[in-house]
Write an enzyme that holds these catalytic residues in place. Sequence first.
Site, PDB file in Angstrom:
ATOM      1  N   ASN A   5      -3.595   5.938   6.069  1.00 35.71           N
ATOM      2  CA  ASN A   5      -4.320   6.717   7.078  1.00 35.71           C
ATOM      3  C   ASN A   5      -5.039   5.791   8.053  1.00 35.71           C
ATOM      4  OD1 ASN A   5      -6.640   5.795   5.763  1.00 35.71           O
ATOM      5  ND2 ASN A   5      -6.960   7.713   4.645  1.00 35.71           N
TER       6      ASN A   5
ATOM      7  N   TYR B  52       0.857  -1.191   0.000  1.00 35.51           N
ATOM      8  CA  TYR B  52       0.000   0.000   0.000  1.00 35.51           C
ATOM      9  C   TYR B  52       0.888   1.234   0.000  1.00 35.51           C
ATOM     10  CZ  TYR B  52      -3.886   3.120   0.920  1.00 35.51           C
ATOM     11  OH  TYR B  52      -4.820   4.109   0.794  1.00 35.51           O
TER      12      TYR B  52
ATOM     13  N   HIS C 289       4.890  15.987   8.763  1.00 32.78           N
ATOM     14  CA  HIS C 289       4.132  14.853   8.206  1.00 32.78           C
ATOM     15  C   HIS C 289       2.637  15.065   8.374  1.00 32.78           C
ATOM     16  CE1 HIS C 289       6.862  11.837   6.673  1.00 32.78           C
ATOM     17  NE2 HIS C 289       7.683  12.054   7.672  1.00 32.78           N
TER      18      HIS C 289
ATOM     19  N   HIS D 144      -0.536 -39.750  21.028  1.00 35.15           N
ATOM     20  CA  HIS D 144       0.794 -39.175  20.854  1.00 35.15           C
ATOM     21  C   HIS D 144       1.851 -40.163  21.342  1.00 35.15           C
ATOM     22  CE1 HIS D 144      -1.207 -35.358  20.171  1.00 35.15           C
ATOM     23  NE2 HIS D 144      -0.044 -34.748  19.974  1.00 35.15           N
TER      24      HIS D 144
ATOM     25  N   SER E  45       4.248   9.784  12.765  1.00 32.35           N
ATOM     26  CA  SER E  45       5.703   9.799  12.762  1.00 32.35           C
ATOM     27  C   SER E  45       6.250  10.474  14.015  1.00 32.35           C
ATOM     28  CB  SER E  45       6.210  10.523  11.518  1.00 32.35           C
ATOM     29  OG  SER E  45       7.606  10.377  11.392  1.00 32.35           O
TER      30      SER E  45
ATOM     31  N   GLN F  66       9.896  15.940  11.010  1.00 34.68           N
ATOM     32  CA  GLN F  66       8.857  14.954  11.317  1.00 34.68           C
ATOM     33  C   GLN F  66       7.524  15.617  11.609  1.00 34.68           C
ATOM     34  OE1 GLN F  66       9.528  11.601  10.715  1.00 34.68           O
ATOM     35  NE2 GLN F  66      11.211  12.818   9.904  1.00 34.68           N
TER      36      GLN F  66
ATOM     37  N   ASP G  22      15.111   8.682   5.756  1.00 40.73           N
ATOM     38  CA  ASP G  22      13.807   8.577   5.096  1.00 40.73           C
ATOM     39  C   ASP G  22      13.939   8.230   3.619  1.00 40.73           C
ATOM     40  OD1 ASP G  22      12.246   9.099   7.298  1.00 40.73           O
ATOM     41  OD2 ASP G  22      12.076  11.240   6.915  1.00 40.73           O
TER      42      ASP G  22
ATOM     43  N   GLN H  35     -10.864  -0.217   1.010  1.00 36.20           N
ATOM     44  CA  GLN H  35     -11.234  -1.099  -0.102  1.00 36.20           C
ATOM     45  C   GLN H  35     -10.011  -1.732  -0.754  1.00 36.20           C
ATOM     46  OE1 GLN H  35     -11.804   2.161   0.125  1.00 36.20           O
ATOM     47  NE2 GLN H  35     -11.550   3.232  -1.819  1.00 36.20           N
TER      48      GLN H  35
ATOM     49  N   GLU I  79       0.843 -35.935  29.772  1.00 31.15           N
ATOM     50  CA  GLU I  79      -0.182 -34.989  29.333  1.00 31.15           C
ATOM     51  C   GLU I  79      -1.513 -35.675  29.039  1.00 31.15           C
ATOM     52  OE1 GLU I  79       1.361 -32.727  26.053  1.00 31.15           O
ATOM     53  OE2 GLU I  79       2.690 -31.538  27.330  1.00 31.15           O
TER      54      GLU I  79
ATOM     55  N   GLU J 133      10.462   6.239  17.355  1.00 33.65           N
ATOM     56  CA  GLU J 133      10.606   5.713  15.999  1.00 33.65           C
ATOM     57  C   GLU J 133      11.973   6.114  15.432  1.00 33.65           C
ATOM     58  OE1 GLU J 133       8.354   6.091  11.647  1.00 33.65           O
ATOM     59  OE2 GLU J 133       8.040   7.606  13.194  1.00 33.65           O
ATOM     60  N   HIS J 134      12.281   7.407  15.489  1.00 34.21           N
ATOM     61  CA  HIS J 134      13.568   7.936  15.035  1.00 34.21           C
ATOM     62  C   HIS J 134      14.286   8.552  16.234  1.00 34.21           C
ATOM     63  CE1 HIS J 134      10.772   8.493  11.532  1.00 34.21           C
ATOM     64  NE2 HIS J 134      11.734   7.817  10.935  1.00 34.21           N
TER      65      HIS J 134
END
Length: 433
Positions: free
Chosen positions: A217, A133, A265, A423, A240, A262, A364, A194, A418, A330-331
């Site tokens: 998103n 995506y 974003h 088994h 971010s 950042q 990036d 979708q 068990e 994250e960074h």
Amino acid sequence: MLNIRRLSASAEGFREELDTLLAWETVSNESINDVVKEVVNSVRLNGDTALLEYTAKFDRLSLNSAAELEISKERLFAALERIPADQRQALETSAKRVRDYHERQVQASWSYEEADGTMLGQQVTPLDSVGLYVPGGKAAYPSSVIMNAIPAKVAGVETLIMVVPTPDGEVSDMVLAAAAICDVDAVFTLGGAQAVAALAYGTETVPAVDKIVGPGNIYVATAKRMVFGTVGIDMIAGPSEILVYCDGKTNPDWIAVDLFSQAEHDEDAQSILVTPDAEFADKVLESMNRLLPTMPRQTIIRKALEDRGAIIVVNDEEQALEMINLIAPEHLELSIENPKALLPKIRHAGAIFMGRFTAEAIGDYCAGPNHVLPTSRTARFSSPLGVYDFQKRSSLIMCSAEGANTLGRIAGVLADGEGLQAHAASARYRIKD
């Protein structure tokens, strides 16, 4: 003037303030859940018909048939030829650096033989198919194509299907050119929940895949969470983030713009400066106020910084490290004299940018490591996207006659314990009398 939080890590109530600042739930809106559930179910049941309906509704793009959703390879390579030479060179250089880095991540199969001839091991194989995506709409992200497609191709994924929303039919030549450079197998002009549903369940036109990767998103994130189990997913990404730890000796303008990078974003992005030097904190704030009006996305930057940004003054390096590992950014930028010395003490960070000259923005686009990173403190248990996300492992076991004799007795005892008699019988049938 920028109204950004100024916090002292030693102040009473600091931890509560920090927890509030860091709090983020990527998928929390029930109304969004309801919309996504309806879209996902409709695509699962109605296939191409639903895709055409939602493309017209959400992307304002009316098509005569689902076949028009696919962008041909010819169009991809035409875009590659059409973009300016400097853009093409930048994309190709970035792709090469990312490929070189990720080729070092490839995991090999292995095995060993025990003294009695029993063989044990692990076989590593690529996923058959992956859906990528790529966000569209407000901005185009050819870097997302590179960062997601190349590790998949390096891993040996046979079929890579890309989806990208094209509101009002607008498509980025750089995105299509990146798809050509990365040898993406098929591209569809689909976005939102979708697109995720189509990749998860397949339609008459869009093939189903085994895993879906790539940012999007909140509707995309919600859909990915909803279809997980039918397919694999990379992660549920939040906004971010950047944390800059600076000793006060770096140019404050550099730090200010790194925090902006950042924050631009979106309004929910998070930029945090940690420093032991209160006077330097003042200088960075002064730089931010001076430089913010020069930023085209200043409105977004301002809101992100005022809503979720912070300047945290710590007592010393030990307290700075405590902040880093608690926030698990994250960074992480270590804008200090000897960043390598801190590495053994940093447990939680998505990517670590070391030294005064290493801007996070380099990562990036073209440094080489992946820019798909864990957000919202998930670096405590997650890693950057890599080749390993597109490979899977199968255990290998082959008993010799002697090994079956030894292991069958052990397994039989454990199975009896068990209460699993079949088994136990299965393990003992191969035991020598």
